[in-house]
Design an enzyme around this catalytic site. Structure first.
Site, PDB file in Angstrom:
ATOM      1  N   GLU A 112     -11.216   0.719  -3.780  1.00 31.84           N
ATOM      2  CA  GLU A 112     -11.549   0.367  -2.399  1.00 31.84           C
ATOM      3  C   GLU A 112     -12.167   1.566  -1.681  1.00 31.84           C
ATOM      4  OE1 GLU A 112      -8.072  -1.100  -0.424  1.00 31.84           O
ATOM      5  OE2 GLU A 112      -8.943  -1.020   1.568  1.00 31.84           O
ATOM      6  N   LYS A 115      -1.044  -0.912  -4.426  1.00 31.32           N
ATOM      7  CA  LYS A 115      -2.271  -0.164  -4.118  1.00 31.32           C
ATOM      8  C   LYS A 115      -1.880   1.280  -3.855  1.00 31.32           C
ATOM      9  CE  LYS A 115      -4.834  -0.045   0.221  1.00 31.32           C
ATOM     10  NZ  LYS A 115      -5.550  -0.880   1.222  1.00 31.32           N
ATOM     11  N   SER A 153       0.858  -1.183   0.000  1.00 31.05           N
ATOM     12  CA  SER A 153       0.000   0.000   0.000  1.00 31.05           C
ATOM     13  C   SER A 153       0.895   1.233   0.000  1.00 31.05           C
ATOM     14  CB  SER A 153      -0.893  -0.038   1.254  1.00 31.05           C
ATOM     15  OG  SER A 153      -1.693   1.120   1.341  1.00 31.05           O
ATOM     16  N   ASP A 201      -7.221   2.981  -3.216  1.00 32.46           N
ATOM     17  CA  ASP A 201      -7.979   3.011  -1.960  1.00 32.46           C
ATOM     18  C   ASP A 201      -8.247   4.462  -1.587  1.00 32.46           C
ATOM     19  OD1 ASP A 201      -9.108   2.648   0.530  1.00 32.46           O
ATOM     20  OD2 ASP A 201      -7.361   1.674   1.433  1.00 32.46           O
ATOM     21  N   ASP A 245     -14.074  -1.745   2.407  1.00 31.01           N
ATOM     22  CA  ASP A 245     -13.212  -1.930   3.586  1.00 31.01           C
ATOM     23  C   ASP A 245     -13.994  -1.432   4.808  1.00 31.01           C
ATOM     24  OD1 ASP A 245     -11.309  -1.632   5.620  1.00 31.01           O
ATOM     25  OD2 ASP A 245      -9.828  -0.589   4.416  1.00 31.01           O
ATOM     26  N   LYS A 278     -10.350  -7.285   7.120  1.00 33.13           N
ATOM     27  CA  LYS A 278      -9.407  -6.924   8.178  1.00 33.13           C
ATOM     28  C   LYS A 278      -9.971  -7.477   9.470  1.00 33.13           C
ATOM     29  CE  LYS A 278      -7.730  -2.506   6.359  1.00 33.13           C
ATOM     30  NZ  LYS A 278      -8.031  -1.055   6.398  1.00 33.13           N
ATOM     31  N   ASN A 313     -10.245   5.409   1.105  1.00 29.67           N
ATOM     32  CA  ASN A 313     -10.590   5.592   2.518  1.00 29.67           C
ATOM     33  C   ASN A 313     -11.752   6.571   2.699  1.00 29.67           C
ATOM     34  OD1 ASN A 313      -7.297   4.911   2.984  1.00 29.67           O
ATOM     35  ND2 ASN A 313      -8.776   3.903   4.329  1.00 29.67           N
ATOM     36  N   GLY A 317      -4.546  -4.602   5.745  1.00 30.95           N
ATOM     37  CA  GLY A 317      -3.518  -4.430   6.764  1.00 30.95           C
ATOM     38  C   GLY A 317      -3.710  -3.123   7.492  1.00 30.95           C
ATOM     39  N   LYS A 373      -2.988   4.961  -2.564  1.00 31.67           N
ATOM     40  CA  LYS A 373      -3.975   5.725  -1.810  1.00 31.67           C
ATOM     41  C   LYS A 373      -4.379   6.932  -2.665  1.00 31.67           C
ATOM     42  CE  LYS A 373      -4.135   3.567   2.178  1.00 31.67           C
ATOM     43  NZ  LYS A 373      -5.417   3.057   2.723  1.00 31.67           N
TER      44      LYS A 373
HETATM   45  C1  NPQ Z   1      -6.585   0.703   4.601  1.00 27.16           C
HETATM   46  N1  NPQ Z   1      -4.291   0.345   5.509  1.00 27.16           N
HETATM   47  O1  NPQ Z   1      -6.573  -0.271   3.887  1.00 27.16           O
HETATM   48  C2  NPQ Z   1      -5.533   0.959   5.699  1.00 27.16           C
HETATM   49  C3  NPQ Z   1      -5.672   2.213   6.330  1.00 27.16           C
HETATM   50  C4  NPQ Z   1      -4.672   2.712   7.291  1.00 27.16           C
HETATM   51  C5  NPQ Z   1      -2.237  -0.556   4.631  1.00 27.16           C
HETATM   52  O2  NPQ Z   1      -3.545   0.951   3.460  1.00 27.16           O
HETATM   53  C6  NPQ Z   1      -1.731   3.882  11.180  1.00 27.16           C
HETATM   54  C7  NPQ Z   1      -2.436   2.763  11.546  1.00 27.16           C
HETATM   55  C8  NPQ Z   1      -1.911   4.422   9.947  1.00 27.16           C
HETATM   56  C9  NPQ Z   1      -3.345   2.190  10.689  1.00 27.16           C
HETATM   57  C10 NPQ Z   1      -3.045   4.388   7.804  1.00 27.16           C
HETATM   58  C11 NPQ Z   1      -3.416   0.331   4.462  1.00 27.16           C
HETATM   59  C12 NPQ Z   1      -2.826   3.850   9.051  1.00 27.16           C
HETATM   60  C13 NPQ Z   1      -3.551   2.726   9.426  1.00 27.16           C
HETATM   61  C14 NPQ Z   1      -3.962   3.805   6.951  1.00 27.16           C
HETATM   62  C15 NPQ Z   1      -4.450   2.160   8.522  1.00 27.16           C
HETATM   63  O3  NPQ Z   1      -7.496   1.479   4.480  1.00 27.16           O
HETATM   64 MG    MG Z   2      -8.653   0.482   2.941  1.00 27.01          MG
END
Ligand code: NPQ
Ligand code: MG
Length: 360
Positions: A202, A149, A123, A177, A227, A251, A179, A279, A151
């Protein structure tokens, strides 16, 4: 845990990870669980100090009052406490880990893993410039990651995705992704991503926008993956029935544990919905468990199951490494199959608390 480099998403930038670990000690073994809540409630409503509080004041007392139990009973004992799925997942994992270690069985074998290694995706955070992004992606592709992936957020979407697709070619497995950073009013922008042959988009919309995700899915060729919206097997069933997603990011922390995660896997498999393992910047403990889960048969897309050095110069366990095929090995030892290195754990520990079990 200091991150090797700041990780920027549509909800903020993180440069360190404040991790809550739960250790269950019995006469025969220790079990570990990792809570994936962030320091601030930006990904979801949970945050690490809140998780510690609910574990201390409500979850552990309920668990201890329940007496001897199997890991499969933990969720039911904690069920009267509303929400706090990340906190519950950490406690359930610690109990499951100690139970498996006492029995000499690996988490992968217990969950139904069918592989001994899993392909690793990476990611990639939001960068200041497109050239900087291309350098970072080049490094990860060079390390062997099999899927990238990106962001995205409003203002950082079509151009960076186009640049990565043009530079690295059509064979790169690529996904994005958001978010939850967009609304249905952005459908035209999001549809422009269809040109880049992405595996999925995502969580484009807010977590409680299931119906709107179904509307958006009709306007996009790129498959929608959820997600944040999926907090339980019930949510996954609703999303599938509504046509809100064709793919689910699983997750375990977000859904209250590895056993609920497996139920989502089973449900999606029955409906022909692909899943992959997300993750949350886990240390080696949570990472070990995620990799075990990702070895189940329905995990047909590479997960965010990167090597330890994606995030940490020094992990608290033996680090997970990428092999020559861009895979990580599923731990084979009892329980999680890894444990904290005592000196490293001690050096990183900011506080500890113990709750003795009542004498019997
Ligand atoms: C997701 N993770 O899939 C998350 C979001 C995410 C690997 O993209 C600190 C702790 C910072 C948890 C940033 C990935 C973070 C976190 C992003 C989780 O949406
Ligand atoms: Mg995500």
């Amino acid at each position: 845990m200091p991150l090797r480099s700041p990780f920027r998403t549509s909800f903020g930038v993180e440069s360190e990870r404040d991790v809550l670990l739960i250790r269950v000690v019995t006469p025969d073994a220790d079990g570990w669980g990792e809570c994936v809540a962030m320091s601030q409630p930006l990904y979801s409503s949970e945050y690490v100090d809140g998780a510690a509080d609910v574990v201390r004041r409500f979850l552990i007392p309920r668990l201890l009052a329940a007496g001897e139990l199997d890991p499969q009973q933990v969720a039911a004992v904690l069920e009267p406490v509303k929400g706090h799925r990340m906190a519950k997942a950490a406690l359930e994992l610690a109990v499951l880990d100690v139970w498996l270690r006492e029995r000499g069985e690996s988490l992968g074998a217990y969950l139904g893993a069918v592989r001994d290694r899993v392909p690793a995706g990476v990611s990639v955070g939001i960068m200041d410039t497109v050239p900087e992004l291309l350098d970072v992606v080049r490094d990860f592709v060079g390390q062997g990651y099999v899927r990238v992936k990106l962001k995205i957020a409003p203002g950082w979407d079509v151009e960076p995705v186009r640049a990565v697709r043009e530079r690295f070619g059509d064979d790169l497995l690529l996904q994005v992704d958001a978010n939850a950073a967009y609304t249905l009013a952005d459908a035209t922008t999001l549809a422009r991503l269809d040109a880049f042959d992405l595996l999925l988009i995502e969580q484009p919309l807010a977590e409680d926008d299931l119906r709107q995700h179904a509307e958006l899915a009709k306007l996009l060729r790129t498959p929608v993956c959820l997600d944040e919206s999926i907090e339980s097997a019930k949510d996954a069933a609703d999303a599938i029935a509504l046509g809100a997603c064709r793919i689910v990011n699983i997750k375990p922390g977000r859904v209250g544990g590895y056993l609920e995660a497996r139920r989502i896997h089973d449900l999606c498999q029955a409906h022909g919905v692909a899943v992959w393992c997300g993750g949350m910047l886990e240390t080696g403990l949570g990472r070990a468990a995620n990799i075990a889960l990702a070895a189940l048969p329905g995990f047909s897309l590479p997960g965010d199951t990167s090597a330890s050095d994606r995030y940490y110069a020094e992990d608290i366990t033996e680090p997970f490494l990428l092999d020559a095929d861009g895979c990580v090995a599923v731990p084979a030892g009892p329980g999680l199959g890894v444990e904290p290195v005592p000196d490293i754990l001690a050096a990183r520990t900011t506080s500890t608390e113990w709750r003795p079990a009542p004498n019997k």
